[in-house]
Motif scaffolding. Structure first.
Motif, PDB file in Angstrom:
ATOM      1  N   LYS A 291       0.852  -1.188   0.000  1.00 24.92           N
ATOM      2  CA  LYS A 291       0.000   0.000   0.000  1.00 24.92           C
ATOM      3  C   LYS A 291       0.885   1.234   0.000  1.00 24.92           C
ATOM      4  O   LYS A 291       1.825   1.324   0.784  1.00 24.92           O
ATOM      5  N   LEU A 292       0.569   2.186  -0.871  1.00 27.37           N
ATOM      6  CA  LEU A 292       1.444   3.325  -1.091  1.00 27.37           C
ATOM      7  C   LEU A 292       0.835   4.619  -0.572  1.00 27.37           C
ATOM      8  O   LEU A 292      -0.376   4.851  -0.682  1.00 27.37           O
ATOM      9  N   ALA A 293       1.709   5.469  -0.032  1.00 29.95           N
ATOM     10  CA  ALA A 293       1.336   6.797   0.425  1.00 29.95           C
ATOM     11  C   ALA A 293       2.437   7.767   0.016  1.00 29.95           C
ATOM     12  O   ALA A 293       3.535   7.360  -0.357  1.00 29.95           O
ATOM     13  N   PHE A 294       2.131   9.053   0.078  1.00 26.61           N
ATOM     14  CA  PHE A 294       3.180  10.057  -0.034  1.00 26.61           C
ATOM     15  C   PHE A 294       2.986  11.083   1.068  1.00 26.61           C
ATOM     16  O   PHE A 294       1.893  11.247   1.617  1.00 26.61           O
ATOM     17  N   SER A 295       4.084  11.767   1.397  1.00 26.39           N
ATOM     18  CA  SER A 295       4.063  12.771   2.458  1.00 26.39           C
ATOM     19  C   SER A 295       3.791  14.148   1.881  1.00 26.39           C
ATOM     20  O   SER A 295       4.303  14.507   0.815  1.00 26.39           O
ATOM     21  N   THR A 296       3.028  14.953   2.607  1.00 28.39           N
ATOM     22  CA  THR A 296       2.784  16.320   2.170  1.00 28.39           C
ATOM     23  C   THR A 296       4.008  17.210   2.362  1.00 28.39           C
ATOM     24  O   THR A 296       3.968  18.384   1.980  1.00 28.39           O
ATOM     25  N   LEU A 297       5.090  16.676   2.904  1.00 26.38           N
ATOM     26  CA  LEU A 297       6.357  17.401   2.895  1.00 26.38           C
ATOM     27  C   LEU A 297       6.781  17.690   1.458  1.00 26.38           C
ATOM     28  O   LEU A 297       7.515  18.637   1.201  1.00 26.38           O
ATOM     29  N   GLY A 298       6.290  16.881   0.531  1.00 25.06           N
ATOM     30  CA  GLY A 298       6.628  17.043  -0.882  1.00 25.06           C
ATOM     31  C   GLY A 298       5.782  18.054  -1.617  1.00 25.06           C
ATOM     32  O   GLY A 298       6.094  18.432  -2.758  1.00 25.06           O
ATOM     33  N   VAL A 299       4.702  18.510  -0.986  1.00 16.44           N
ATOM     34  CA  VAL A 299       3.809  19.501  -1.607  1.00 16.44           C
ATOM     35  C   VAL A 299       3.494  20.572  -0.558  1.00 16.44           C
ATOM     36  O   VAL A 299       2.352  20.714  -0.123  1.00 16.44           O
ATOM     37  N   PRO A 300       4.488  21.345  -0.154  1.00 17.29           N
ATOM     38  CA  PRO A 300       4.319  22.275   0.977  1.00 17.29           C
ATOM     39  C   PRO A 300       3.144  23.232   0.797  1.00 17.29           C
ATOM     40  O   PRO A 300       3.004  23.872  -0.247  1.00 17.29           O
ATOM     41  N   GLY A 301       2.307  23.280   1.819  1.00 20.11           N
ATOM     42  CA  GLY A 301       1.199  24.222   1.832  1.00 20.11           C
ATOM     43  C   GLY A 301       0.036  23.885   0.924  1.00 20.11           C
ATOM     44  O   GLY A 301      -0.939  24.643   0.861  1.00 20.11           O
ATOM     45  N   MET A 302       0.071  22.761   0.254  1.00 20.93           N
ATOM     46  CA  MET A 302      -1.001  22.422  -0.690  1.00 20.93           C
ATOM     47  C   MET A 302      -2.322  22.196   0.050  1.00 20.93           C
ATOM     48  O   MET A 302      -2.360  21.497   1.060  1.00 20.93           O
ATOM     49  N   PRO A 303      -3.426  22.782  -0.424  1.00 17.85           N
ATOM     50  CA  PRO A 303      -4.722  22.553   0.212  1.00 17.85           C
ATOM     51  C   PRO A 303      -5.083  21.071   0.262  1.00 17.85           C
ATOM     52  O   PRO A 303      -4.723  20.293  -0.636  1.00 17.85           O
ATOM     53  N   VAL A 304      -5.832  20.708   1.284  1.00 17.68           N
ATOM     54  CA  VAL A 304      -6.172  19.304   1.507  1.00 17.68           C
ATOM     55  C   VAL A 304      -6.894  18.699   0.303  1.00 17.68           C
ATOM     56  O   VAL A 304      -6.591  17.572  -0.113  1.00 17.68           O
ATOM     57  N   ALA A 305      -7.829  19.422  -0.283  1.00 21.38           N
ATOM     58  CA  ALA A 305      -8.576  18.876  -1.412  1.00 21.38           C
ATOM     59  C   ALA A 305      -7.663  18.528  -2.573  1.00 21.38           C
ATOM     60  O   ALA A 305      -7.848  17.508  -3.252  1.00 21.38           O
ATOM     61  N   ASP A 306      -6.645  19.350  -2.795  1.00 17.71           N
ATOM     62  CA  ASP A 306      -5.706  19.081  -3.883  1.00 17.71           C
ATOM     63  C   ASP A 306      -4.817  17.885  -3.559  1.00 17.71           C
ATOM     64  O   ASP A 306      -4.486  17.089  -4.462  1.00 17.71           O
ATOM     65  N   VAL A 307      -4.424  17.749  -2.297  1.00 16.14           N
ATOM     66  CA  VAL A 307      -3.634  16.591  -1.878  1.00 16.14           C
ATOM     67  C   VAL A 307      -4.415  15.306  -2.118  1.00 16.14           C
ATOM     68  O   VAL A 307      -3.889  14.322  -2.656  1.00 16.14           O
ATOM     69  N   VAL A 308      -5.675  15.308  -1.728  1.00 20.89           N
ATOM     70  CA  VAL A 308      -6.519  14.124  -1.912  1.00 20.89           C
ATOM     71  C   VAL A 308      -6.666  13.790  -3.392  1.00 20.89           C
ATOM     72  O   VAL A 308      -6.578  12.615  -3.794  1.00 20.89           O
ATOM     73  N   ARG A 309      -6.864  14.798  -4.223  1.00 18.23           N
ATOM     74  CA  ARG A 309      -6.989  14.546  -5.668  1.00 18.23           C
ATOM     75  C   ARG A 309      -5.702  13.958  -6.241  1.00 18.23           C
ATOM     76  O   ARG A 309      -5.754  13.055  -7.093  1.00 18.23           O
ATOM     77  N   LEU A 310      -4.572  14.452  -5.782  1.00 16.51           N
ATOM     78  CA  LEU A 310      -3.299  13.902  -6.245  1.00 16.51           C
ATOM     79  C   LEU A 310      -3.175  12.425  -5.880  1.00 16.51           C
ATOM     80  O   LEU A 310      -2.769  11.603  -6.706  1.00 16.51           O
ATOM     81  N   ALA A 311      -3.493  12.102  -4.629  1.00 17.69           N
ATOM     82  CA  ALA A 311      -3.366  10.713  -4.185  1.00 17.69           C
ATOM     83  C   ALA A 311      -4.299   9.800  -4.967  1.00 17.69           C
ATOM     84  O   ALA A 311      -3.881   8.771  -5.513  1.00 17.69           O
TER      85      ALA A 311
END
Length: 262
Positions: free
Chosen positions: A2-22
């Motif tokens: 199971k794969l994840a990524f850290s938001t350290l890689g997308v500093p300050g990105m809004p939560v909705a955008d992080v979820v869409r990326l994942a």
């Protein structure tokens, strides 16, 4: 795997955008950096926390970890550290996250004293974590880079809610072979953080496979259902390439490396 990524890689990105990326790149989870400069941190109100949960649930993406900056072995009084850790545990519980990440932070001290401090504090924090259904993971990092160093502390605590987070860069920098790291961390292992770098002296993040870290050797040690998180340290290296454009290739590489070998 199971794969994840850290938001350290997308500093300050809004939560909705992080979820869409994942969701859009085939990652089942996200490690949320919990810091005041990020959208998610312990200062969020109850409605704000509920809104974060809703964003993740809409896309079926899991919040794997709340990645805090508590330093379990740091010098000073126990009380402030334990209060900060309790706040992170409460945040993780409210978000439905499995884990809270903490650092050792015992530099400049006698190693035995640093071990004892970290073990005492983590043991004190464990009952609250158990009540909240959250696991505290001590990362191989800074003063305790090697797996054997973190395992020594976590083993002393001896509580199922206190485990280990294997950052493969730090165990490599410590000169520890992947098989040796896994052997000592396996009884306590929460999950693995992967990344890649050019050398011990140049730790600017690279695309997975573009550097020197033993990704395949590390993944070979893991069970098929293990969580693996790509921690791309864009926050500390603003000139590095953008993570979103590399997520698909990174996913594919991890799945290839982590596939069963004949």
């Amino acid at each position: 795997m199971k794969l994840a990524f850290s938001t350290l890689g997308v500093p300050g990105m809004p939560v909705a955008d992080v979820v869409r990326l994942a969701a859009g790149h085939g990652y089942q989870g996200v490690e949320l950096r919990a810091h005041p400069e990020e959208p998610v941190h312990p200062g969020l109100s109850a409605p704000e926390r509920a809104a974060v949960v809703e964003e993740f649930q809409k896309s079926g993406v899991e919040i794997l970890t709340v990645a805090g900056y508590v330093r379990a072995a740091a010098e000073g009084d126990d009380a402030p550290m334990l209060e900060e850790l309790a706040e992170l545990v409460d945040l993780a519980h409210d978000l439905g996250a499995r884990n809270v990440r903490v650092f050792p932070g015992g530099g400049g001290q006698d190693p035995a004293a640093a071990d004892a401090t970290a073990a005492r504090r983590l043991a004190a924090a464990a009952p609250h974590a158990a009540d909240k259904g959250v696991r505290i993971l001590l990362e191989t990092h800074d003063s305790h880079r090697a797996g054997v160093d973190v395992a020594r502390i976590v083993g002393t605590v001896g509580h199922e809610q206190v485990g280990a987070l294997w950052d493969i860069m730090h165990t490599w920098l410590a000169g520890e072979e992947p098989a040796a790291s896994h052997a000592v961390l396996a009884p306590h292992l929460g999950y693995v953080q992967v990344k890649d770098i050019a050398s011990a002296k140049d730790t600017e993040p690279l695309a997975l496979g573009a550097g020197v870290l033993p990704l395949g050797a590390c993944l070979d040690t893991l069970d098929p259902d293990s969580w693996v998180c790509w921690e791309y340290e864009k926050r500390w290296h603003p000139g590095a390439a953008e993570l979103p454009e590399m997520l698909a290739a990174g996913r594919d590489r991890l799945l290839r490396l982590g596939s069963p070998k004949e």
